[in-house]
Design an enzyme around this catalytic site. Structure first.
Site, mmCIF file in Angstrom:
data_model
loop_
_atom_site.group_PDB
_atom_site.id
_atom_site.type_symbol
_atom_site.label_atom_id
_atom_site.label_comp_id
_atom_site.label_asym_id
_atom_site.label_seq_id
_atom_site.Cartn_x
_atom_site.Cartn_y
_atom_site.Cartn_z
ATOM 1 N N GLY A 295 -8.841 16.651 6.237
ATOM 2 C CA GLY A 295 -8.963 15.825 7.434
ATOM 3 C C GLY A 295 -7.699 15.104 7.857
ATOM 4 O O GLY A 295 -7.771 14.080 8.548
ATOM 5 N N SER A 296 -6.522 15.628 7.483
ATOM 6 C CA SER A 296 -5.307 14.936 7.918
ATOM 7 C C SER A 296 -5.123 15.053 9.436
ATOM 8 O O SER A 296 -4.617 14.127 10.075
ATOM 9 C CB SER A 296 -4.074 15.457 7.173
ATOM 10 O OG SER A 296 -3.777 16.775 7.545
ATOM 11 N N ASN A 297 -5.557 16.163 10.019
ATOM 12 C CA ASN A 297 -5.475 16.277 11.486
ATOM 13 C C ASN A 297 -6.479 15.355 12.174
ATOM 14 O O ASN A 297 -6.175 14.756 13.207
ATOM 15 C CB ASN A 297 -5.693 17.730 11.925
ATOM 16 C CG ASN A 297 -4.424 18.545 11.780
ATOM 17 O OD1 ASN A 297 -3.495 18.416 12.577
ATOM 18 N ND2 ASN A 297 -4.357 19.364 10.744
ATOM 19 N N LYS B 241 -26.750 32.301 11.548
ATOM 20 C CA LYS B 241 -25.732 31.520 12.267
ATOM 21 C C LYS B 241 -26.289 30.894 13.552
ATOM 22 O O LYS B 241 -25.946 29.779 13.911
ATOM 23 C CB LYS B 241 -24.557 32.447 12.608
ATOM 24 C CG LYS B 241 -23.326 31.692 13.023
ATOM 25 C CD LYS B 241 -22.112 32.590 13.002
ATOM 26 C CE LYS B 241 -20.867 31.789 13.085
ATOM 27 N NZ LYS B 241 -19.906 32.070 12.067
ATOM 28 N N ASN C 286 -8.405 25.034 18.772
ATOM 29 C CA ASN C 286 -8.172 25.157 17.327
ATOM 30 C C ASN C 286 -6.685 24.951 17.053
ATOM 31 O O ASN C 286 -5.840 25.272 17.892
ATOM 32 C CB ASN C 286 -8.587 26.553 16.855
ATOM 33 C CG ASN C 286 -8.377 26.750 15.358
ATOM 34 O OD1 ASN C 286 -8.654 25.856 14.560
ATOM 35 N ND2 ASN C 286 -7.865 27.920 14.967
ATOM 36 N N MET D 74 -13.121 25.950 8.585
ATOM 37 C CA MET D 74 -12.902 27.280 8.009
ATOM 38 C C MET D 74 -14.106 28.190 8.204
ATOM 39 O O MET D 74 -14.623 28.766 7.242
ATOM 40 C CB MET D 74 -12.536 27.137 6.531
ATOM 41 C CG MET D 74 -11.220 26.426 6.326
ATOM 42 S SD MET D 74 -9.927 27.079 7.417
ATOM 43 C CE MET D 74 -8.471 26.596 6.569
ATOM 44 N N ARG D 75 -14.546 28.291 9.449
ATOM 45 C CA ARG D 75 -15.734 29.089 9.739
ATOM 46 C C ARG D 75 -15.613 29.597 11.171
ATOM 47 O O ARG D 75 -15.184 28.853 12.059
ATOM 48 C CB ARG D 75 -16.948 28.163 9.616
ATOM 49 C CG ARG D 75 -18.288 28.800 9.804
ATOM 50 C CD ARG D 75 -19.371 27.817 9.392
ATOM 51 N NE ARG D 75 -19.209 27.464 7.983
ATOM 52 C CZ ARG D 75 -19.637 28.210 6.971
ATOM 53 N NH1 ARG D 75 -20.303 29.299 7.192
ATOM 54 N NH2 ARG D 75 -19.416 27.845 5.721
ATOM 55 N N LEU D 76 -15.993 30.851 11.379
ATOM 56 C CA LEU D 76 -15.940 31.396 12.733
ATOM 57 C C LEU D 76 -17.040 30.764 13.576
ATOM 58 O O LEU D 76 -18.168 30.619 13.132
ATOM 59 C CB LEU D 76 -16.149 32.915 12.703
ATOM 60 C CG LEU D 76 -14.954 33.779 12.308
ATOM 61 C CD1 LEU D 76 -15.345 35.253 12.408
ATOM 62 C CD2 LEU D 76 -13.753 33.487 13.193
ATOM 63 N N HIS E 297 -3.729 25.977 14.151
ATOM 64 C CA HIS E 297 -3.524 26.908 13.044
ATOM 65 C C HIS E 297 -2.070 26.802 12.574
ATOM 66 O O HIS E 297 -1.146 26.765 13.395
ATOM 67 C CB HIS E 297 -3.833 28.339 13.502
ATOM 68 C CG HIS E 297 -3.738 29.326 12.381
ATOM 69 N ND1 HIS E 297 -4.720 29.437 11.404
ATOM 70 C CD2 HIS E 297 -2.775 30.223 12.055
ATOM 71 C CE1 HIS E 297 -4.350 30.369 10.539
ATOM 72 N NE2 HIS E 297 -3.183 30.859 10.905
HETATM 73 C C1 GAR Z 1 -4.513 22.568 8.834
HETATM 74 O O1 GAR Z 1 -3.227 22.930 8.396
HETATM 75 C C2 GAR Z 1 -5.018 23.516 9.887
HETATM 76 O O2 GAR Z 1 -4.015 23.995 10.728
HETATM 77 C C3 GAR Z 1 -5.589 24.628 9.043
HETATM 78 O O3 GAR Z 1 -6.256 23.941 8.007
HETATM 79 C C4 GAR Z 1 -5.519 22.756 7.700
HETATM 80 C C5 GAR Z 1 -6.499 21.604 7.619
HETATM 81 O O4 GAR Z 1 -5.851 20.459 7.170
HETATM 82 N N1 GAR Z 1 -6.464 25.468 9.794
HETATM 83 C C6 GAR Z 1 -6.572 26.771 9.603
HETATM 84 O O5 GAR Z 1 -5.988 27.379 8.728
HETATM 85 C C7 GAR Z 1 -7.504 27.486 10.570
HETATM 86 N N2 GAR Z 1 -7.462 28.876 10.394
HETATM 87 P P1 GAR Z 1 -6.499 19.023 7.374
HETATM 88 O O6 GAR Z 1 -7.937 19.119 6.847
HETATM 89 O O7 GAR Z 1 -5.679 18.120 6.524
HETATM 90 O O8 GAR Z 1 -6.459 18.682 8.831
#
Ligand code: GAR
Length: 194
Positions: free
Chosen positions: A14-16, A64, A106, A89-91, A108
């Site tokens: 959850g840093s984002n 789903k 999203n 991490m899920r479609l 990435h």
């Molecule tokens: C982030 O780096 C994000 O870009 C990546 O997961 C991490 C989550 O970090 N997402 C993917 O790889 C999507 N395919 P966070 O939980 O610290 O925000």
């Protein structure tokens, strides 16, 4: 004036999510966290910020569609207009995609279309690329596909370990995502663009 409401979907640290919450100029209000991993530390972060959480285990649902119908109901009850995936991490399937078409972003940690899927930073590091980066995009039914809105490069330094590279990439993510969210929300830029 009241800000438009948004939900964050996340599965992990959850840093984002935290970066969005700490962004004072964010053009929308994050009112809901949807998490598909009951053990994720993002749940505690949301609780600390006073954000409603909806945590569910997708495996507990028949399929789903049933699971996403449940999510959709909660998202709608919270009057959410935008959905931001942040380490989800899920479609996302047709039930949510159709209901929120052009309103789900999203982030990435690579320069898509390079290195989609899990462990994008590790994939890039092991591939020995000199430059990788971050992408923010609208989602479609694919894995890390959909129209790209913004990308930022991050150089892979000769002395980098996977950890130091991850640190710098995530630093870029934490700035880029709120910036792009603000652009998209303010311009009400929809996709497909008419
Ligand atoms: C982030 O780096 C994000 O870009 C990546 O997961 C991490 C989550 O970090 N997402 C993917 O790889 C999507 N395919 P966070 O939980 O610290 O925000």
């Amino acid at each position: 004036m009241n800000k438009v409401k948004a939900a964050v979907f996340a599965s992990g640290t959850g840093s984002n999510f935290e970066a969005m919450m700490n962004c004072k100029e964010l053009a929308c209000e994050i009112v809901l966290l949807v998490c598909d991993n009951p053990g994720a530390s993002v749940i505690e972060k949301a609780t600390d910020f006073g954000v409603q959480t909806f945590v569910l285990n997708p495996k507990a649902f028949k399929d789903k569609h049933v699971y996403e119908t449940e999510v959709l109901q909660v998202v709608r009850e919270s009057e959410v207009e935008w959905i931001f995936l942040a380490g989800f991490m899920r479609l996302v399937g047709p039930t949510l995609l159709n209901a929120y078409q052009g309103k789900i972003l999203n982030i990435h940690p690579s320069l898509l279309p390079a290195f989609p899927g899990k462990d994008a930073i590790g994939q890039a590091y092991r591939a020995g690329v000199e430059v990788t980066g971050v992408t923010v995009h609208y989602i479609d039914e694919g894995m890390d596909t959909g129209p790209i809105i913004a990308q930022k490069q991050v150089e892979v330094l000769p002395e980098d370990t996977e950890e130091t590279l991850k640190y710098r990439i995530q630093k870029v993510e934490h700035e880029l995502y709120p910036e792009v969210i603000n652009q998209v929300v303010r311009m009400k830029r929809l996709w497909p663009v008419e």
